[in-house]
Design a protein around this motif. Structure first.
Motif, PDB file in Angstrom:
ATOM      1  N   ASN A   1       0.821  -1.216   0.000  1.00 52.67           N
ATOM      2  CA  ASN A   1       0.000   0.000   0.000  1.00 52.67           C
ATOM      3  C   ASN A   1       0.854   1.264   0.000  1.00 52.67           C
ATOM      4  OD1 ASN A   1      -2.435  -1.426   0.086  1.00 52.67           O
ATOM      5  ND2 ASN A   1      -2.370  -1.580   2.314  1.00 52.67           N
ATOM      6  N   ILE A   2       2.092   1.127   0.417  1.00 53.51           N
ATOM      7  CA  ILE A   2       3.012   2.271   0.425  1.00 53.51           C
ATOM      8  C   ILE A   2       4.006   2.177  -0.714  1.00 53.51           C
ATOM      9  CG2 ILE A   2       4.843   3.398   1.746  1.00 53.51           C
ATOM     10  CD1 ILE A   2       3.235   2.545   4.282  1.00 53.51           C
ATOM     11  N   ALA A   3       4.612   0.998  -0.890  1.00 53.62           N
ATOM     12  CA  ALA A   3       5.619   0.828  -1.940  1.00 53.62           C
ATOM     13  C   ALA A   3       5.011   0.952  -3.331  1.00 53.62           C
ATOM     14  CB  ALA A   3       6.314  -0.522  -1.797  1.00 53.62           C
ATOM     15  N   GLY A   4       3.815   0.395  -3.521  1.00 51.60           N
ATOM     16  CA  GLY A   4       3.181   0.429  -4.844  1.00 51.60           C
ATOM     17  C   GLY A   4       2.953   1.834  -5.370  1.00 51.60           C
ATOM     18  N   PRO A   5       2.284   2.711  -4.605  1.00 51.75           N
ATOM     19  CA  PRO A   5       2.089   4.085  -5.090  1.00 51.75           C
ATOM     20  C   PRO A   5       3.390   4.833  -5.355  1.00 51.75           C
ATOM     21  CG  PRO A   5       0.547   3.604  -3.322  1.00 51.75           C
ATOM     22  CD  PRO A   5       1.494   2.445  -3.388  1.00 51.75           C
TER      23      PRO A   5
ATOM     24  N   PRO B   1      10.883   4.073   8.550  1.00 50.99           N
ATOM     25  CA  PRO B   1       9.462   4.180   8.202  1.00 50.99           C
ATOM     26  C   PRO B   1       8.695   5.130   9.117  1.00 50.99           C
ATOM     27  CG  PRO B   1       9.924   2.079   9.270  1.00 50.99           C
ATOM     28  CD  PRO B   1      11.248   2.740   9.036  1.00 50.99           C
ATOM     29  N   GLN B   2       7.868   5.968   8.488  1.00 51.36           N
ATOM     30  CA  GLN B   2       7.018   6.927   9.189  1.00 51.36           C
ATOM     31  C   GLN B   2       5.694   7.029   8.441  1.00 51.36           C
ATOM     32  OE1 GLN B   2       8.024   8.915  11.983  1.00 51.36           O
ATOM     33  NE2 GLN B   2       9.910   7.707  12.073  1.00 51.36           N
ATOM     34  N   GLY B   3       4.688   7.628   9.079  1.00 55.36           N
ATOM     35  CA  GLY B   3       3.446   7.986   8.403  1.00 55.36           C
ATOM     36  C   GLY B   3       2.560   6.824   8.010  1.00 55.36           C
ATOM     37  N   PHE B   4       2.528   5.757   8.808  1.00 55.07           N
ATOM     38  CA  PHE B   4       1.697   4.594   8.477  1.00 55.07           C
ATOM     39  C   PHE B   4       1.184   3.963   9.764  1.00 55.07           C
ATOM     40  CE2 PHE B   4       5.661   2.793   9.674  1.00 55.07           C
ATOM     41  CZ  PHE B   4       5.416   1.499  10.117  1.00 55.07           C
ATOM     42  N   GLU B   5       0.249   3.060   9.606  1.00 56.57           N
ATOM     43  CA  GLU B   5      -0.221   2.253  10.723  1.00 56.57           C
ATOM     44  C   GLU B   5      -0.471   0.834  10.230  1.00 56.57           C
ATOM     45  OE1 GLU B   5      -3.808   4.078  12.082  1.00 56.57           O
ATOM     46  OE2 GLU B   5      -5.046   3.218  10.487  1.00 56.57           O
TER      47      GLU B   5
ATOM     48  N   MET C   1       3.067  12.809   3.372  1.00 59.65           N
ATOM     49  CA  MET C   1       4.208  13.711   3.516  1.00 59.65           C
ATOM     50  C   MET C   1       5.243  13.120   4.471  1.00 59.65           C
ATOM     51  SD  MET C   1       3.853  16.219   1.481  1.00 59.65           S
ATOM     52  CE  MET C   1       5.034  17.405   2.106  1.00 59.65           C
ATOM     53  N   ALA C   2       4.774  12.483   5.542  1.00 62.19           N
ATOM     54  CA  ALA C   2       5.694  11.842   6.485  1.00 62.19           C
ATOM     55  C   ALA C   2       6.355  10.626   5.855  1.00 62.19           C
ATOM     56  CB  ALA C   2       4.950  11.448   7.761  1.00 62.19           C
ATOM     57  N   ILE C   3       5.615   9.921   5.009  1.00 64.06           N
ATOM     58  CA  ILE C   3       6.187   8.759   4.323  1.00 64.06           C
ATOM     59  C   ILE C   3       7.300   9.196   3.379  1.00 64.06           C
ATOM     60  CG2 ILE C   3       5.705   7.006   2.557  1.00 64.06           C
ATOM     61  CD1 ILE C   3       2.931   6.687   3.875  1.00 64.06           C
ATOM     62  N   ILE C   4       7.008  10.193   2.539  1.00 67.68           N
ATOM     63  CA  ILE C   4       7.986  10.629   1.535  1.00 67.68           C
ATOM     64  C   ILE C   4       9.168  11.311   2.205  1.00 67.68           C
ATOM     65  CG2 ILE C   4       8.360  12.177  -0.415  1.00 67.68           C
ATOM     66  CD1 ILE C   4       5.383  11.691  -1.140  1.00 67.68           C
ATOM     67  N   PHE C   5       8.894  12.269   3.068  1.00 69.03           N
ATOM     68  CA  PHE C   5       9.969  13.031   3.713  1.00 69.03           C
ATOM     69  C   PHE C   5      10.271  12.434   5.086  1.00 69.03           C
ATOM     70  CE2 PHE C   5       7.945  15.888   0.667  1.00 69.03           C
ATOM     71  CZ  PHE C   5       9.054  16.288  -0.067  1.00 69.03           C
TER      72      PHE C   5
END
Length: 444
Positions: free
Chosen positions: A89-93, A153-157, A169-173
């Motif tokens: 869900n994170i890597a794909g986008p 890793p940040q910005g996920f649950e 934004m937390a995921i990317i940066f």
């Protein structure tokens, strides 16, 4: 070897081969843009000659990068299905953003950049160069955003064992992204600086006195002299960030087993994981604490504090020293060449030969740095979320071993062909006009 080790080696072989070519195209695109703008503003044909030669190297590198990148994507589904199942869900986008915003941009305008010299107005051709160059850097942005997220890793649950984005934004940066992006882009620029200087030196040694060769030699040397020290500074900042978020990786880099203050900087050692100690240590007292903490009494983490949760020590320890050693050699070479050009206006034959030998020296430092980064993340694939073993698929070891052998043979052949082709392009760029040139020095 079991299937897990073979799968790791196979992916390492793929990414080691693949990363060589984006390392060139990311920065070479900006160098090409510099050549084109210099031609546009001055009307001096030497800059267009330089553009025409180096755009061939860019095209060849771009093609090799695309082909080798495709094989890596296949392995996500074959050898590492757990990766996409858990964090897809994170890597794909992020991977999709790279294709939609960067790769399509490069592919769309690359044809104009390569074949549009006399078919489109000059401003259109320059615009195509800008867009392709921007695309290569944007591609690096997205890929490094994902890679950095896997480290910090940040910005996920987590919901039912699957990662879901809560803050893009937390995921990317994420915390390591700015440092990794700056370090990698500068590594590309340093790699290209030595490639441009080295191939130009090779052409000079063969008697090619075209004005464009002198121009590209100066360009490469100035880049090397400026960017190599900058890369050392960025590496220090990246190391401080790694110390904060992945202290066990830094402990492996330093070969430090016991948490201590006034830790020595080991120049050489033979790590012994079984006994958790080093043999044949050669070090400088207190220097590791000074570098890592900027305090001679600073505390450096030890590997014994992370039982079962630290990377294999020897490959990280040695790869780090290869990277640093190559970086120091690049700084010394860049400064020496720049000073000689400034004072004498020429380079002696021995230094031209040295530059030629270092044409692909940036690859050595880049690969060593990536081995430190990626092996240093083990046993995690996504730190604290997914281990490498959990992501591995059920493919039998025999099948992986067979395809690994095929990959190694193919990649070895392609790498040799690439290097031979680059030097062949250099040999045939211009016919020699001075048979005795470069014996004592080369005018610059």
């Amino acid at each position: 070897m079991d299937a897990l080790i073979l799968a790791r080696i196979q992916f390492a072989a793929n990414i080691s081969f693949h990363i060589l070519f984006p390392t060139i195209t990311i920065a070479l695109g900006w160098v090409l843009l510099f050549f084109k703008l210099r031609f546009s503003f001055t009307g001096d044909d030497k800059w267009m000659d330089a553009y025409r030669f180096w755009v061939k190297v860019f095209a060849l590198s771009f093609a090799m990068g695309v082909v080798s990148g495709i094989t890596m994507s296949f392995q996500f589904g074959t050898n590492w299905p757990g990766f996409m199942e858990k964090v897809g869900n994170i890597a794909g986008p992020l991977l999709a953003y790279e294709v939609l915003t960067a790769f399509f941009l490069e592919a769309t305008f690359l044809g104009i950049m390569l074949f549009g010299f006399h078919r489109v107005p000059g401003w259109v051709h320059t615009g195509a160069t800008v867009l392709v160059t921007f695309g290569t850097t944007l591609s690096a942005f997205w890929i490094l955003a994902l890679n950095s997220w896997m480290h910090t890793p940040q910005g996920f649950e987590m919901r039912e064992g699957v990662a879901h984005a809560t803050d893009w934004m937390a995921i990317i940066f994420n915390p390591s992204f700015p440092y990794r992006l700056a370090h990698m882009v500068t590594a590309s620029a340093v790699t290209v600086s030595f490639l441009v200087a080295g191939i130009s030196a090779y052409r000079l040694l063969r008697g090619d006195r075209a004005p464009s060769v002198m121009a590209t030699l100066r360009t490469g040397i100035v880049m090397a002299a400026v960017l190599s020290p900058l890369q050392a500074f960025l590496g220090d900042q990246h190391g401080l960030n790694t110390l904060e978020y992945q202290p066990q990786k830094v402990a492996a880099m330093e070969g430090n087993w016991v948490t201590q203050s006034r830790a020595p900087l080991l120049i050489f050692a033979i790590p012994n994981e079984a006994e958790q100690r080093n043999s044949f240590e050669i070090g400088i007292p207190d220097l590791a604490s000074l570098i890592l903490r900027h305090d001679i009494n600073g505390i450096v983490p030890g590997l014994r504090d992370y039982p079962g949760n630290h990377p294999p020590v020897a490959p990280v320890f040695y790869a780090f020293r290869v990277m640093v050693g190559m970086g120091m050699l690049m700084i010394l070479t860049g400064f020496t060449c720049a000073i000689l050009l400034w004072r004498r206006g020429s380079l002696p034959r021995w230094l031209l030969m040295g530059l030629t030998c270092m044409s692909f020296g940036g690859w050595v430092a880049t690969l060593a740095g990536w081995y430190v980064t990626e092996i240093g993340r083990q046993p995690w694939l996504v730190t604290g979320v997914l281990t490498t073993a959990q992501a591995a698929g059920p493919v039998p070891a025999g099948n992986i071993g067979l395809t690994l052998a095929m990959y190694l043979i193919l990649y070895g052949s392609l790498l040799l062909a690439y290097i031979v082709t680059v030097f062949r392009l250099a040999r045939h760029a211009h016919a020699p006009i001075d048979e005795t040139a470069a014996v004592k020095g080369v005018p610059a």
